[in-house]
Design a protein around this motif. Sequence first.
Motif, PDB file in Angstrom:
ATOM      1  N   SER A   1     -71.076  57.516 -56.775  1.00 53.86           N
ATOM      2  CA  SER A   1     -72.137  56.951 -58.026  1.00 53.86           C
ATOM      3  C   SER A   1     -72.662  55.801 -58.070  1.00 53.86           C
ATOM      4  CB  SER A   1     -71.506  57.617 -59.349  1.00 53.86           C
ATOM      5  OG  SER A   1     -72.622  57.570 -60.146  1.00 53.86           O
ATOM      6  N   ALA A   2     -71.641  55.020 -57.772  1.00 52.66           N
ATOM      7  CA  ALA A   2     -72.140  53.394 -57.884  1.00 52.66           C
ATOM      8  C   ALA A   2     -72.937  53.108 -56.740  1.00 52.66           C
ATOM      9  CB  ALA A   2     -70.724  52.576 -57.898  1.00 52.66           C
ATOM     10  N   VAL A   3     -72.606  53.441 -55.499  1.00 52.98           N
ATOM     11  CA  VAL A   3     -73.628  53.155 -54.541  1.00 52.98           C
ATOM     12  C   VAL A   3     -74.791  53.729 -54.683  1.00 52.98           C
ATOM     13  CG1 VAL A   3     -73.878  53.749 -51.985  1.00 52.98           C
ATOM     14  CG2 VAL A   3     -71.688  52.892 -52.767  1.00 52.98           C
TER      15      VAL A   3
ATOM     16  N   TYR B   1     -58.949  51.628 -57.282  1.00 53.76           N
ATOM     17  CA  TYR B   1     -58.505  51.141 -58.682  1.00 53.76           C
ATOM     18  C   TYR B   1     -59.686  49.977 -59.123  1.00 53.76           C
ATOM     19  CZ  TYR B   1     -53.740  52.642 -57.815  1.00 53.76           C
ATOM     20  OH  TYR B   1     -52.680  53.223 -57.624  1.00 53.76           O
ATOM     21  N   GLU B   2     -60.710  49.460 -57.951  1.00 50.01           N
ATOM     22  CA  GLU B   2     -61.791  48.554 -58.332  1.00 50.01           C
ATOM     23  C   GLU B   2     -62.919  49.554 -59.174  1.00 50.01           C
ATOM     24  OE1 GLU B   2     -61.444  45.517 -58.590  1.00 50.01           O
ATOM     25  OE2 GLU B   2     -59.363  45.380 -57.607  1.00 50.01           O
ATOM     26  N   ILE B   3     -63.293  50.514 -58.695  1.00 50.52           N
ATOM     27  CA  ILE B   3     -64.262  51.465 -59.139  1.00 50.52           C
ATOM     28  C   ILE B   3     -63.670  52.801 -59.603  1.00 50.52           C
ATOM     29  CG2 ILE B   3     -64.919  51.953 -56.885  1.00 50.52           C
ATOM     30  CD1 ILE B   3     -67.489  51.279 -59.515  1.00 50.52           C
ATOM     31  N   ALA B   4     -64.423  53.463 -60.396  1.00 46.75           N
ATOM     32  CA  ALA B   4     -63.984  54.491 -60.809  1.00 46.75           C
ATOM     33  C   ALA B   4     -64.617  55.766 -59.814  1.00 46.75           C
ATOM     34  CB  ALA B   4     -64.542  54.893 -62.068  1.00 46.75           C
TER      35      ALA B   4
ATOM     36  N   LEU C   1     -65.457  49.093 -49.949  1.00 45.41           N
ATOM     37  CA  LEU C   1     -66.609  49.582 -48.944  1.00 45.41           C
ATOM     38  C   LEU C   1     -67.324  48.747 -47.964  1.00 45.41           C
ATOM     39  CD1 LEU C   1     -68.241  51.733 -51.915  1.00 45.41           C
ATOM     40  CD2 LEU C   1     -66.164  52.407 -50.500  1.00 45.41           C
ATOM     41  N   ARG C   2     -67.940  49.244 -46.953  1.00 46.68           N
ATOM     42  CA  ARG C   2     -68.561  48.317 -46.001  1.00 46.68           C
ATOM     43  C   ARG C   2     -69.888  49.318 -45.830  1.00 46.68           C
ATOM     44  NH1 ARG C   2     -69.594  48.301 -40.547  1.00 46.68           N
ATOM     45  NH2 ARG C   2     -67.897  49.874 -40.379  1.00 46.68           N
ATOM     46  N   VAL C   3     -71.038  48.670 -46.193  1.00 49.82           N
ATOM     47  CA  VAL C   3     -72.368  49.259 -45.964  1.00 49.82           C
ATOM     48  C   VAL C   3     -72.590  48.740 -44.677  1.00 49.82           C
ATOM     49  CG1 VAL C   3     -74.576  49.922 -46.880  1.00 49.82           C
ATOM     50  CG2 VAL C   3     -72.894  49.672 -48.240  1.00 49.82           C
ATOM     51  N   SER C   4     -72.671  50.026 -43.790  1.00 50.99           N
ATOM     52  CA  SER C   4     -73.033  49.678 -42.377  1.00 50.99           C
ATOM     53  C   SER C   4     -74.735  49.736 -42.206  1.00 50.99           C
ATOM     54  CB  SER C   4     -72.501  50.475 -41.537  1.00 50.99           C
ATOM     55  OG  SER C   4     -72.718  51.850 -41.473  1.00 50.99           O
TER      56      SER C   4
ATOM     57  N   VAL D   1     -78.275  44.272 -47.006  1.00 48.24           N
ATOM     58  CA  VAL D   1     -77.446  42.925 -47.337  1.00 48.24           C
ATOM     59  C   VAL D   1     -77.035  43.008 -48.684  1.00 48.24           C
ATOM     60  CG1 VAL D   1     -77.868  40.546 -47.565  1.00 48.24           C
ATOM     61  CG2 VAL D   1     -78.713  41.563 -45.593  1.00 48.24           C
ATOM     62  N   VAL D   2     -77.856  43.416 -49.572  1.00 44.89           N
ATOM     63  CA  VAL D   2     -77.780  43.418 -51.168  1.00 44.89           C
ATOM     64  C   VAL D   2     -76.278  44.334 -51.421  1.00 44.89           C
ATOM     65  CG1 VAL D   2     -78.380  44.079 -53.344  1.00 44.89           C
ATOM     66  CG2 VAL D   2     -79.595  43.021 -51.842  1.00 44.89           C
ATOM     67  N   LEU D   3     -76.616  45.648 -50.700  1.00 41.09           N
ATOM     68  CA  LEU D   3     -75.362  46.723 -50.802  1.00 41.09           C
ATOM     69  C   LEU D   3     -74.218  46.149 -50.315  1.00 41.09           C
ATOM     70  CD1 LEU D   3     -77.362  50.197 -50.489  1.00 41.09           C
ATOM     71  CD2 LEU D   3     -76.607  49.083 -52.499  1.00 41.09           C
ATOM     72  N   ASP D   4     -74.204  45.692 -49.141  1.00 46.01           N
ATOM     73  CA  ASP D   4     -72.781  45.358 -48.438  1.00 46.01           C
ATOM     74  C   ASP D   4     -72.185  44.175 -49.367  1.00 46.01           C
ATOM     75  OD1 ASP D   4     -70.763  45.146 -46.633  1.00 46.01           O
ATOM     76  OD2 ASP D   4     -72.062  43.802 -45.275  1.00 46.01           O
ATOM     77  N   GLU D   5     -73.089  43.271 -49.881  1.00 51.34           N
ATOM     78  CA  GLU D   5     -72.356  42.328 -50.616  1.00 51.34           C
ATOM     79  C   GLU D   5     -71.664  42.734 -51.854  1.00 51.34           C
ATOM     80  OE1 GLU D   5     -73.828  37.817 -52.656  1.00 51.34           O
ATOM     81  OE2 GLU D   5     -75.210  39.102 -51.322  1.00 51.34           O
ATOM     82  N   ALA D   6     -72.355  43.899 -52.648  1.00 51.49           N
ATOM     83  CA  ALA D   6     -72.185  43.832 -53.828  1.00 51.49           C
ATOM     84  C   ALA D   6     -71.138  45.163 -53.951  1.00 51.49           C
ATOM     85  CB  ALA D   6     -73.118  44.826 -54.507  1.00 51.49           C
ATOM     86  N   THR D   7     -70.726  45.920 -52.558  1.00 55.11           N
ATOM     87  CA  THR D   7     -69.742  46.845 -52.759  1.00 55.11           C
ATOM     88  C   THR D   7     -68.645  46.247 -51.795  1.00 55.11           C
ATOM     89  OG1 THR D   7     -70.500  47.690 -50.400  1.00 55.11           O
ATOM     90  CG2 THR D   7     -71.348  48.795 -52.499  1.00 55.11           C
TER      91      THR D   7
END
Length: 378
Positions: A118-120, A111-114, A164-167, A153-159
């Motif tokens: 693609s957003a990642v 529900y938070e992202i379509a 989501l959790r960017v490892s 760091v930037v992707l994990d904070e934004a997603t």
Amino acid sequence: MIDPGAFIGQIFVIVLLVVLAIFVVVVLFRSIRIIPQAYAGIVERLGRYQRTLSPGLNILVPFVDRLRPLVDMREQVVSFPPQPVITEDNLVVSIDTVVYFQVNDARAATYEIANYLSAVEQLTTTTLRNVVGGLNLEEALTSRDNINGQLRVVLDEATGKWGLRVSRVELKAIDPPTSIQDSMEKQMRAERDRRAAILTAEGTKQSQILEAEGRRQAEILRAEGDKQAAVLRAQGEAEAIEMVFGAIHAGEPDDKLLAYQYLQTLPKISESPSNKLWIIPSELTEALKGIGNALGGRDEGGPTTTPGSARRPATAARRAEYSAASDAAVAAAREAASDADAIANEARSTTPGAVRGDGTAPRPAPSPTPTEGEGDPA
């Protein structure tokens, strides 16, 4: 006879039962949901989020609850196509990235992202351009760990709000332009040639040092050997001289024998075929004088006698003959001495730097002039 009304009623009942059975089957099928492991299901009741189904058997309200597509809860690996990035030194490089992420909240990812994939991708591209844009090409090629850390760091904070959790984020390839690659290859080749030349020079230096050290050690050992040989040779010569000196003194030689031996050694001076000049020692005159005196003394003493024999007196004629022979020998000795001194003086005057027979520098000496009565028998 069969009643048509009763038959039609029976057919209606059968059809009704069949329809009811099909309805029951459909209701049961829509009410029971089996969710596989590592997946999650989102249930909507009348269009609103109702709950998240966990793996296993789940019961839904038919015709009221609706199950959305299952969400994969496993860690996913997505490789994005190469992205052109401009570095700080205005070079366009192509960078491939690989992102490792995992959905930890199925409701937020739904529900938070379509479209979270693609957003990642878009977020990775923009962040990569921001990070690499502040680095030059050399830093971008050698700072991959730093770039990976900043991207993660930037992707994990934004997603995080997307569930989501960017490892991990990895740069798969950084491809500079072809011309830059050629220049880099030439630079690397020149650097390796320089290192090879330095290593070769170091090897040559070490080799020369070792060779010089070996020669030095060899010279030292050779000098030590020569020293020991010279010492032993000198000791041998000293012992030989002592033995000869002792034998001479034990024999008690007289002046006649010494003068005779001296004259015998004179011909050995000119034995070498390479001698161009014969230097006559200045002691030759004294030797000849000694020979003359010896001959004169022998004449005066008369003939020798043997033990046990009677000494016979010399006659006047024999004494006159001995006296004439003695005078002739003395004159010949004086003439030979004069000639020798003349030859020696001529050699000293015509030969610069000539040395005498005793190894010393020549000194001008006047030619001996015989005086009257010199060498006359007493």
